[in-house]
Design a protein around this motif. Structure first.
Motif, PDB file in Angstrom:
ATOM      1  N   SER A 269      -7.381   6.152   1.146  1.00  0.00           N
ATOM      2  CA  SER A 269      -5.837   5.455   1.421  1.00  0.00           C
ATOM      3  C   SER A 269      -5.601   5.441   3.049  1.00  0.00           C
ATOM      4  CB  SER A 269      -4.838   6.516   1.017  1.00  0.00           C
ATOM      5  OG  SER A 269      -4.723   7.867   1.580  1.00  0.00           O
TER       6      SER A 269
ATOM      7  N   SER B 266      -0.618  12.124  -4.007  1.00  0.00           N
ATOM      8  CA  SER B 266      -0.808  10.685  -4.065  1.00  0.00           C
ATOM      9  C   SER B 266      -0.983  10.008  -2.987  1.00  0.00           C
ATOM     10  CB  SER B 266       0.302  10.109  -4.840  1.00  0.00           C
ATOM     11  OG  SER B 266       0.398   9.010  -5.069  1.00  0.00           O
TER      12      SER B 266
ATOM     13  N   GLN C  32       0.717  -1.198   0.186  1.00  0.00           N
ATOM     14  CA  GLN C  32       0.052  -0.037   0.020  1.00  0.00           C
ATOM     15  C   GLN C  32       0.679   1.019   0.067  1.00  0.00           C
ATOM     16  OE1 GLN C  32      -2.102  -1.045   3.417  1.00  0.00           O
ATOM     17  NE2 GLN C  32      -4.017  -1.636   2.226  1.00  0.00           N
TER      18      GLN C  32
ATOM     19  N   TYR D  48       3.838   1.667  -1.372  1.00  0.00           N
ATOM     20  CA  TYR D  48       4.425   1.711  -2.863  1.00  0.00           C
ATOM     21  C   TYR D  48       3.346   2.194  -3.958  1.00  0.00           C
ATOM     22  CZ  TYR D  48       7.373   0.927  -6.823  1.00  0.00           C
ATOM     23  OH  TYR D  48       8.211   1.048  -7.826  1.00  0.00           O
ATOM     24  N   SER D  49       1.988   1.953  -3.717  1.00  0.00           N
ATOM     25  CA  SER D  49       0.997   2.508  -4.346  1.00  0.00           C
ATOM     26  C   SER D  49       1.018   4.083  -4.560  1.00  0.00           C
ATOM     27  CB  SER D  49      -0.371   2.032  -3.941  1.00  0.00           C
ATOM     28  OG  SER D  49      -0.685   2.632  -2.582  1.00  0.00           O
ATOM     29  N   SER D  50       1.411   4.470  -3.383  1.00  0.00           N
ATOM     30  CA  SER D  50       1.605   6.048  -3.364  1.00  0.00           C
ATOM     31  C   SER D  50       2.795   6.449  -4.304  1.00  0.00           C
ATOM     32  CB  SER D  50       1.817   6.651  -1.931  1.00  0.00           C
ATOM     33  OG  SER D  50       0.893   6.287  -1.016  1.00  0.00           O
TER      34      SER D  50
ATOM     35  N   GLN E  37       3.753   4.631  -6.948  1.00  0.00           N
ATOM     36  CA  GLN E  37       3.280   4.640  -8.195  1.00  0.00           C
ATOM     37  C   GLN E  37       2.536   5.769  -8.623  1.00  0.00           C
ATOM     38  OE1 GLN E  37       2.133   0.474  -7.298  1.00  0.00           O
ATOM     39  NE2 GLN E  37       3.502  -0.134  -9.199  1.00  0.00           N
ATOM     40  N   GLY E  38       1.656   6.354  -7.745  1.00  0.00           N
ATOM     41  CA  GLY E  38       0.797   7.327  -8.226  1.00  0.00           C
ATOM     42  C   GLY E  38       1.323   8.746  -8.510  1.00  0.00           C
TER      43      GLY E  38
ATOM     44  N   SER F  63       0.301  -0.985 -12.671  1.00  0.00           N
ATOM     45  CA  SER F  63       0.648   0.424 -12.274  1.00  0.00           C
ATOM     46  C   SER F  63       1.743   0.971 -13.003  1.00  0.00           C
ATOM     47  CB  SER F  63       0.794   0.712 -10.915  1.00  0.00           C
ATOM     48  OG  SER F  63      -0.473   0.059 -10.182  1.00  0.00           O
TER      49      SER F  63
ATOM     50  N   ARG G 110      -4.450  -7.080  -9.420  1.00  0.00           N
ATOM     51  CA  ARG G 110      -4.421  -5.649  -9.693  1.00  0.00           C
ATOM     52  C   ARG G 110      -3.831  -5.273 -11.046  1.00  0.00           C
ATOM     53  NH1 ARG G 110      -1.930  -2.291  -5.082  1.00  0.00           N
ATOM     54  NH2 ARG G 110      -0.060  -3.909  -5.489  1.00  0.00           N
TER      55      ARG G 110
END
Length: 239
Positions: free
Chosen positions: A103, A97, A69, A71-73, A75-76, A231, A228
């Protein structure tokens, strides 16, 4: 030994006190071990400083260093920069992000008594004031200096808290020290280390209780989620 003996004999026959003193010093230096001069050398870097110097852009942007979660920031960052049409990913872009709707960072900020949407708007407004790149530039955004500094601060928070991986909480705590915009925006939102730490502790306790309830229930709460979609890659490190 020979150097020491010569210096000692010279000192004994020295014609004046000053000459005697100089000869005595020469004798002392002749017999001094090399370890006596270690303190005169440049001190070695501490392990902590070496660790910070080793944190280059590629290492800090590696998914192996982050929770999923968190790392999703990272990637954003690319879609945020593309939406704002800006060349470099800076600290404000990670703030935007990080505070995406739903989040973990939003939950922490809300638990700390602040409005995550208002905080995100602050980062959006600061980013918008930085201008846009020339049209036609479709390349991936470059890693800005403020973002690299923020990631290093987040890594320092991870070490301080003795956590295995980087996550949203480390970035939030690092934003309190971000000289570009994060410190000001967090202060205006009445967020500080004490309030964020209390919120993090509260949410972690709730998460632990939820896991305990899930372990004792008969429901299939541990089912694997669907894969998913891929990304975008994180910003490229500037050469």
């Amino acid at each position: 030994f020979c150097l020491w003996l010569v210096a000692l004999l010279t000192a004994a026959t020295a014609p004046c006190p000053m000459c005697y003193m100089l000869c005595a010093i020469s004798a002392a230096l002749a017999i001094a071990p090399p370890s006596a001069f270690v303190a005169c050398r440049r001190p070695a870097l501490s392990r902590h400083r070496c660790a910070r110097m080793a944190e280059n852009a590629d290492e800090l942007l590696s998914p192996a260093l982050w929770t999923v979660q968190g790392y999703s920031s990272v990637q954003g960052l690319v879609p945020v920069c593309q939406r704002l049409n800006q060349r470099r990913a800076e600290a404000e872009h990670l703030g935007i992000s990080l505070l995406a709707d739903g989040s973990i960072a939003c939950r922490v900020v809300a638990a700390a008594g602040a409005d995550p949407r208002s905080l995100r708007v602050g980062f959006e407004d600061f980013a918008a004031a930085q201008g846009v790149r020339a049209r036609g530039g479709g390349e991936a955004p470059q890693l800005g200096e403020s973002l690299l500094a923020l990631l290093r601060k987040a890594a320092a928070q991870r070490r301080l808290l003795v956590d295995e991986r980087l996550s949203a909480k480390h970035v939030l705590l690092a934003l309190l020290e971000d000289a570009r915009c994060g410190a000001r925006l967090m202060r205006e939102a009445n967020l500080d280390r004490a309030s964020l730490t209390a919120a993090i502790t509260l949410l972690q306790a709730e998460h632990s209780r939820s896991k305990e309830r899930g372990a004792t229930s008969s429901g299939d709460r541990g089912a694997v989620s669907a894969p998913r979609a891929a990304s975008p890659a994180p910003p490229a490190a500037a050469s």
